[in-house]
Design a protein around this motif. Structure first.
Motif, PDB file in Angstrom:
ATOM      1  N   ASP A 192       3.920   5.060  -7.463  1.00  0.00           N
ATOM      2  CA  ASP A 192       2.835   4.106  -7.692  1.00  0.00           C
ATOM      3  C   ASP A 192       2.297   3.525  -6.387  1.00  0.00           C
ATOM      4  O   ASP A 192       1.530   2.558  -6.402  1.00  0.00           O
ATOM      5  CB  ASP A 192       3.299   2.978  -8.619  1.00  0.00           C
ATOM      6  N   CYS A 193       2.711   4.109  -5.258  1.00  0.00           N
ATOM      7  CA  CYS A 193       2.274   3.725  -3.907  1.00  0.00           C
ATOM      8  C   CYS A 193       2.889   2.416  -3.409  1.00  0.00           C
ATOM      9  O   CYS A 193       2.466   1.890  -2.379  1.00  0.00           O
ATOM     10  CB  CYS A 193       0.744   3.641  -3.806  1.00  0.00           C
ATOM     11  N   LEU A 194       3.878   1.890  -4.116  1.00  0.00           N
ATOM     12  CA  LEU A 194       4.590   0.713  -3.620  1.00  0.00           C
ATOM     13  C   LEU A 194       5.397   1.124  -2.394  1.00  0.00           C
ATOM     14  O   LEU A 194       6.099   2.137  -2.415  1.00  0.00           O
ATOM     15  CB  LEU A 194       5.519   0.153  -4.693  1.00  0.00           C
ATOM     16  N   LEU A 195       5.307   0.339  -1.324  1.00  0.00           N
ATOM     17  CA  LEU A 195       5.952   0.673  -0.049  1.00  0.00           C
ATOM     18  C   LEU A 195       6.937  -0.415   0.351  1.00  0.00           C
ATOM     19  O   LEU A 195       6.674  -1.604   0.185  1.00  0.00           O
ATOM     20  CB  LEU A 195       4.878   0.857   1.031  1.00  0.00           C
ATOM     21  N   LYS A 196       8.079   0.011   0.904  1.00  0.00           N
ATOM     22  CA  LYS A 196       9.099  -0.931   1.388  1.00  0.00           C
ATOM     23  C   LYS A 196       9.598  -0.510   2.763  1.00  0.00           C
ATOM     24  O   LYS A 196       9.859   0.671   3.003  1.00  0.00           O
ATOM     25  CB  LYS A 196      10.280  -1.004   0.406  1.00  0.00           C
ATOM     26  N   ILE A 197       9.743  -1.477   3.640  1.00  0.00           N
ATOM     27  CA  ILE A 197      10.302  -1.253   4.975  1.00  0.00           C
ATOM     28  C   ILE A 197      11.819  -1.193   4.854  1.00  0.00           C
ATOM     29  O   ILE A 197      12.431  -2.019   4.166  1.00  0.00           O
ATOM     30  CB  ILE A 197       9.900  -2.376   5.936  1.00  0.00           C
ATOM     31  N   CYS A 198      12.440  -0.221   5.524  1.00  0.00           N
ATOM     32  CA  CYS A 198      13.904  -0.103   5.445  1.00  0.00           C
ATOM     33  C   CYS A 198      14.490   0.122   6.832  1.00  0.00           C
ATOM     34  O   CYS A 198      13.780   0.151   7.828  1.00  0.00           O
ATOM     35  CB  CYS A 198      14.298   1.032   4.506  1.00  0.00           C
ATOM     36  N   ASP A 199      15.789   0.304   6.880  1.00  0.00           N
ATOM     37  CA  ASP A 199      16.571   0.639   8.078  1.00  0.00           C
ATOM     38  C   ASP A 199      16.483  -0.442   9.151  1.00  0.00           C
ATOM     39  O   ASP A 199      15.648  -0.393  10.052  1.00  0.00           O
ATOM     40  CB  ASP A 199      16.130   1.982   8.658  1.00  0.00           C
ATOM     41  N   ILE A 366      -8.556  -4.172   6.061  1.00  0.00           N
ATOM     42  CA  ILE A 366      -7.323  -4.718   5.499  1.00  0.00           C
ATOM     43  C   ILE A 366      -7.571  -5.380   4.155  1.00  0.00           C
ATOM     44  O   ILE A 366      -6.769  -5.257   3.222  1.00  0.00           O
ATOM     45  CB  ILE A 366      -6.691  -5.726   6.479  1.00  0.00           C
ATOM     46  N   HIS A 367      -8.690  -6.089   4.011  1.00  0.00           N
ATOM     47  CA  HIS A 367      -8.959  -6.798   2.757  1.00  0.00           C
ATOM     48  C   HIS A 367      -9.149  -5.833   1.594  1.00  0.00           C
ATOM     49  O   HIS A 367      -8.833  -6.158   0.455  1.00  0.00           O
ATOM     50  CB  HIS A 367     -10.171  -7.707   2.914  1.00  0.00           C
ATOM     51  N   GLU A 368      -9.645  -4.649   1.865  1.00  0.00           N
ATOM     52  CA  GLU A 368      -9.788  -3.663   0.790  1.00  0.00           C
ATOM     53  C   GLU A 368      -8.413  -3.198   0.310  1.00  0.00           C
ATOM     54  O   GLU A 368      -8.219  -2.956  -0.883  1.00  0.00           O
ATOM     55  CB  GLU A 368     -10.641  -2.492   1.281  1.00  0.00           C
ATOM     56  N   GLY A 369      -7.466  -3.071   1.237  1.00  0.00           N
ATOM     57  CA  GLY A 369      -6.098  -2.749   0.843  1.00  0.00           C
ATOM     58  C   GLY A 369      -5.473  -3.883   0.066  1.00  0.00           C
ATOM     59  O   GLY A 369      -4.712  -3.670  -0.887  1.00  0.00           O
ATOM     60  N   ARG A 370      -5.790  -5.115   0.458  1.00  0.00           N
ATOM     61  CA  ARG A 370      -5.280  -6.293  -0.239  1.00  0.00           C
ATOM     62  C   ARG A 370      -5.759  -6.324  -1.687  1.00  0.00           C
ATOM     63  O   ARG A 370      -5.001  -6.619  -2.618  1.00  0.00           O
ATOM     64  CB  ARG A 370      -5.732  -7.557   0.501  1.00  0.00           C
ATOM     65  N   ILE A 371      -7.044  -6.022  -1.891  1.00  0.00           N
ATOM     66  CA  ILE A 371      -7.601  -6.031  -3.248  1.00  0.00           C
ATOM     67  C   ILE A 371      -6.835  -5.070  -4.146  1.00  0.00           C
ATOM     68  O   ILE A 371      -6.416  -5.418  -5.256  1.00  0.00           O
ATOM     69  CB  ILE A 371      -9.092  -5.633  -3.219  1.00  0.00           C
ATOM     70  N   ARG A 372      -6.641  -3.842  -3.654  1.00  0.00           N
ATOM     71  CA  ARG A 372      -5.988  -2.824  -4.478  1.00  0.00           C
ATOM     72  C   ARG A 372      -4.533  -3.206  -4.781  1.00  0.00           C
ATOM     73  O   ARG A 372      -4.053  -3.028  -5.900  1.00  0.00           O
ATOM     74  CB  ARG A 372      -6.042  -1.463  -3.785  1.00  0.00           C
ATOM     75  N   TYR A 373      -3.833  -3.730  -3.776  1.00  0.00           N
ATOM     76  CA  TYR A 373      -2.429  -4.082  -3.980  1.00  0.00           C
ATOM     77  C   TYR A 373      -2.272  -5.202  -4.995  1.00  0.00           C
ATOM     78  O   TYR A 373      -1.441  -5.115  -5.906  1.00  0.00           O
ATOM     79  CB  TYR A 373      -1.811  -4.492  -2.640  1.00  0.00           C
ATOM     80  N   HIS A 374      -3.052  -6.256  -4.865  1.00  0.00           N
ATOM     81  CA  HIS A 374      -2.880  -7.417  -5.735  1.00  0.00           C
ATOM     82  C   HIS A 374      -3.597  -7.272  -7.079  1.00  0.00           C
ATOM     83  O   HIS A 374      -3.368  -8.071  -7.985  1.00  0.00           O
ATOM     84  CB  HIS A 374      -3.348  -8.688  -5.023  1.00  0.00           C
ATOM     85  N   SER A 375      -4.431  -6.249  -7.228  1.00  0.00           N
ATOM     86  CA  SER A 375      -5.113  -6.043  -8.505  1.00  0.00           C
ATOM     87  C   SER A 375      -4.221  -5.377  -9.543  1.00  0.00           C
ATOM     88  O   SER A 375      -4.399  -5.589 -10.738  1.00  0.00           O
ATOM     89  CB  SER A 375      -6.371  -5.186  -8.305  1.00  0.00           C
ATOM     90  N   CYS A 376      -3.233  -4.575  -9.073  1.00  0.00           N
ATOM     91  CA  CYS A 376      -2.435  -3.850 -10.069  1.00  0.00           C
ATOM     92  C   CYS A 376      -1.014  -3.496  -9.631  1.00  0.00           C
ATOM     93  O   CYS A 376      -0.231  -3.011 -10.456  1.00  0.00           O
ATOM     94  CB  CYS A 376      -3.161  -2.564 -10.475  1.00  0.00           C
ATOM     95  N   MET A 377      -0.658  -3.729  -8.358  1.00  0.00           N
ATOM     96  CA  MET A 377       0.633  -3.248  -7.867  1.00  0.00           C
ATOM     97  C   MET A 377       1.668  -4.340  -7.639  1.00  0.00           C
ATOM     98  O   MET A 377       2.862  -4.094  -7.785  1.00  0.00           O
ATOM     99  CB  MET A 377       0.431  -2.489  -6.542  1.00  0.00           C
ATOM    100  N   CYS A 378       1.243  -5.510  -7.253  1.00  0.00           N
ATOM    101  CA  CYS A 378       2.191  -6.542  -6.827  1.00  0.00           C
ATOM    102  C   CYS A 378       2.876  -7.217  -8.017  1.00  0.00           C
ATOM    103  O   CYS A 378       2.444  -7.095  -9.161  1.00  0.00           O
ATOM    104  CB  CYS A 378       1.472  -7.591  -5.980  1.00  0.00           C
ATOM    105  N   ARG A 379       3.946  -7.965  -7.710  1.00  0.00           N
ATOM    106  CA  ARG A 379       4.653  -8.752  -8.724  1.00  0.00           C
ATOM    107  C   ARG A 379       4.342 -10.244  -8.613  1.00  0.00           C
ATOM    108  O   ARG A 379       4.772 -11.024  -9.447  1.00  0.00           O
ATOM    109  CB  ARG A 379       6.164  -8.530  -8.593  1.00  0.00           C
ATOM    110  N   CYS A 380       3.610 -10.620  -7.559  1.00  0.00           N
ATOM    111  CA  CYS A 380       3.310 -12.041  -7.369  1.00  0.00           C
ATOM    112  C   CYS A 380       2.091 -12.480  -8.170  1.00  0.00           C
ATOM    113  O   CYS A 380       1.893 -13.675  -8.411  1.00  0.00           O
ATOM    114  CB  CYS A 380       3.103 -12.351  -5.881  1.00  0.00           C
ATOM    115  N   CYS A 381       1.245 -11.531  -8.590  1.00  0.00           N
ATOM    116  CA  CYS A 381       0.093 -11.842  -9.440  1.00  0.00           C
ATOM    117  C   CYS A 381       0.343 -11.228 -10.823  1.00  0.00           C
ATOM    118  O   CYS A 381       1.184 -10.349 -10.973  1.00  0.00           O
ATOM    119  CB  CYS A 381      -1.188 -11.273  -8.826  1.00  0.00           C
TER     120      CYS A 381
END
Length: 467
Positions: A192-199, A366-381
């Motif tokens: 679903d394109c969710l990304l996490k920083i690791c290591d 960056i704001h276009e990436g923000r729109i897509r993330y918070h419109s359907c991917m995030c857990r904070c909205c």
């Protein structure tokens, strides 16, 4: 064909039951309550109709500090990643790095940062304690595999990936932590394109005292900031931002931006793109590095070359890249600036229902990436019948600095005691703790798997004083 399919499923079920671990009571005095909880958990797990029940354990990959397998948590039937860290106590420095990574995985809670699910209980006696096993969230793939695959990457993919990298990194930096090894292989992604920083094996807190030397043996060479290549003894969060710029360019062009066979050739590639730096831009470099760079024929910057990386590179993308990829770390854009500090101050005065409207008005990359993330991917909205409800704090920061005061062990015995205490406390926080099942046939395979060999690790910094 149905018979063959049934037989395959039976084999997989038998294979997956040979677990690496087993549930056990944390204390003998609480065995009764733990047993009851175990029964309940087992019943719940059996009722789950999940494909994970028939999935075998398998090797995901390995790096300099550990080996990672995909396994099933027997308490919940949830698929998780099991990381083995076998060389934790080779030296005090190795122990300190392992302690740091484990503590950060257990401490940080952010949607774009990998988190620990559990830690397998260490042996009861400290003297028997030689390896660490930690369970984390299981992600499907890393960004490197996506970039080198045939999978198409649209401009929208690049925007939403970059936004999440900066969002997670902003949180780390707000905690006073420099990652020091950002690269596509350390960015995990789901379908679903969710990304996490690791290591976090090389991560450390910012060094406030600029007179103290910091190790230069950090960051994989292709993503290593020029100040590190030029032998600086003190650096800042800006080295992470340079790495993000290299990753961003790689996402856009589907190739490594600065791919050289040695650190010296790496510097040459950077000069070819950014031009010859001024003495002020490399003021933190060591004397040998300054003399080397200034002895070269002067070259002009070719920043416009960024536009030719691919058809996905817009003027906004090239402008953002040029602000990440600068010689002078003091002039390099920060994560907060990249995410838009003016926008953050402004949105705090908006009501939730109006945030999306103002998001639309902001047309930067960056704001276009923000729109897509918070419109359907995030857990904070979240979505309601009235529409999407947006949180006020779209890019949260940590309210206090990460505490590394307990990392100051000075000998191996102390390192083992500190690590044993950390792991025991964390594993006992769970109702049904886990231990390794040393009788499992699969454990023997896992136990003998090794970390990366010396020739597979990034090259050491240039010995400028010997040139």
């Amino acid at each position: 064909m149905p018979h063959a399919s049934s037989k395959t499923k039976e084999i997989n079920n038998n294979y997956s039951k040979q677990q690496y671990y087993t549930t056990t009571a944390a204390f003998s005095s609480s065995s009764s309550s733990t047993s009851s909880t175990t029964t309940t958990t087992t019943t719940t797990a059996q009722q789950q109709q999940s494909n994970s029940e028939s999935e075998p354990d398998f090797l995901i990959g390995y790096g300099a500090f550990g080996v990672i397998w995909a396994v099933t948590d027997p308490r919940t039937s949830r698929r998780v990643a099991l990381k083995k860290m076998p060389n934790v106590f080779q030296s005090v420095i190795a122990a300190r790095r392992a302690f740091r990574e484990i503590k950060m995985l257990c401490t940080f809670r952010h949607d774009n940062i990998l988190q620990a699910v559990d830690i397998l209980q260490p042996p009861g006696q400290v003297d028997m304690f030689n390896e660490v096993y930690i369970l984390t969230e299981l992600m499907q793939i890393d960004l490197h595999k996506i970039i080198v695959s045939q999978q198409s990457l649209s401009p929208d993919h690049c925007k939403v990936f970059l936004y999440q990298i900066l969002r997670g990194l902003k949180f780390l930096h707000s905690a006073g932590v420099i990652h020091r090894d950002l690269k596509p292989g350390n960015l995990l992604v789901n379908s679903d394109c969710l990304l996490k920083i690791c290591d976090f094996g090389l991560a450390r807190t910012e060094e406030i005292d600029k007179q103290k030397c910091m190790t230069q043996e950090v960051v994989t060479q292709y993503y290593r900031a020029p100040e590190l290549l030029l032998g600086t003894h003190h650096y800042s969060y800006a080295i992470d931002v340079w790495s993000v710029g290299c990753i961003f360019a790689e996402l856009l062009g589907r190739r490594i931006l600065f791919q050289a066979s040695s650190p010296l050739k790496q510097i040459e590639l950077i000069i070819n793109l950014l031009g010859t730096p001024t003495i002020d831009e490399i003021s933190t470099a060591c004397d040998g590095a300054k003399a080397y760079v200034l002895s070269k024929t002067w070259r002009a910057a070719k920043i416009n070359a960024l536009l030719s990386l691919s058809k996905n590179v817009t003027s906004d993308a090239a402008q953002l890249l040029s602000r990440m990829l600068t010689w002078d770390p003091k002039k390099r854009i920060s994560t907060s600036q990249a995410l838009g500090m003016k926008f953050e101050k402004r949105k705090s005065f908006l009501v939730l229902s109006n945030i999306f409207y103002f998001l639309i008005q902001e047309q930067s990359y960056i704001h276009e990436g923000r729109i897509r993330y918070h419109s359907c991917m995030c857990r904070c909205c979240y979505s309601t019948q009235q529409g999407r409800q947006y949180t006020i704090n779209l890019e949260p920061v940590r309210g206090f600095r990460y505490d590394d005061s307990d990392e100051n062990f000075c000998n191996m015995r102390q390192a083992k005691e500190y690590m044993h205490k950390l792991l025991t406390e964390f594993s006992q926080a769970n109702t049904v703790p886990l231990r390794l099942n040393h009788d499992s046939p699969l454990y023997k395979t896992f136990a003998t798997s090794q970390v990366a060999q010396a020739h597979e690790l990034p090259p050491s910094p240039v010995a400028w004083d010997k040139l």
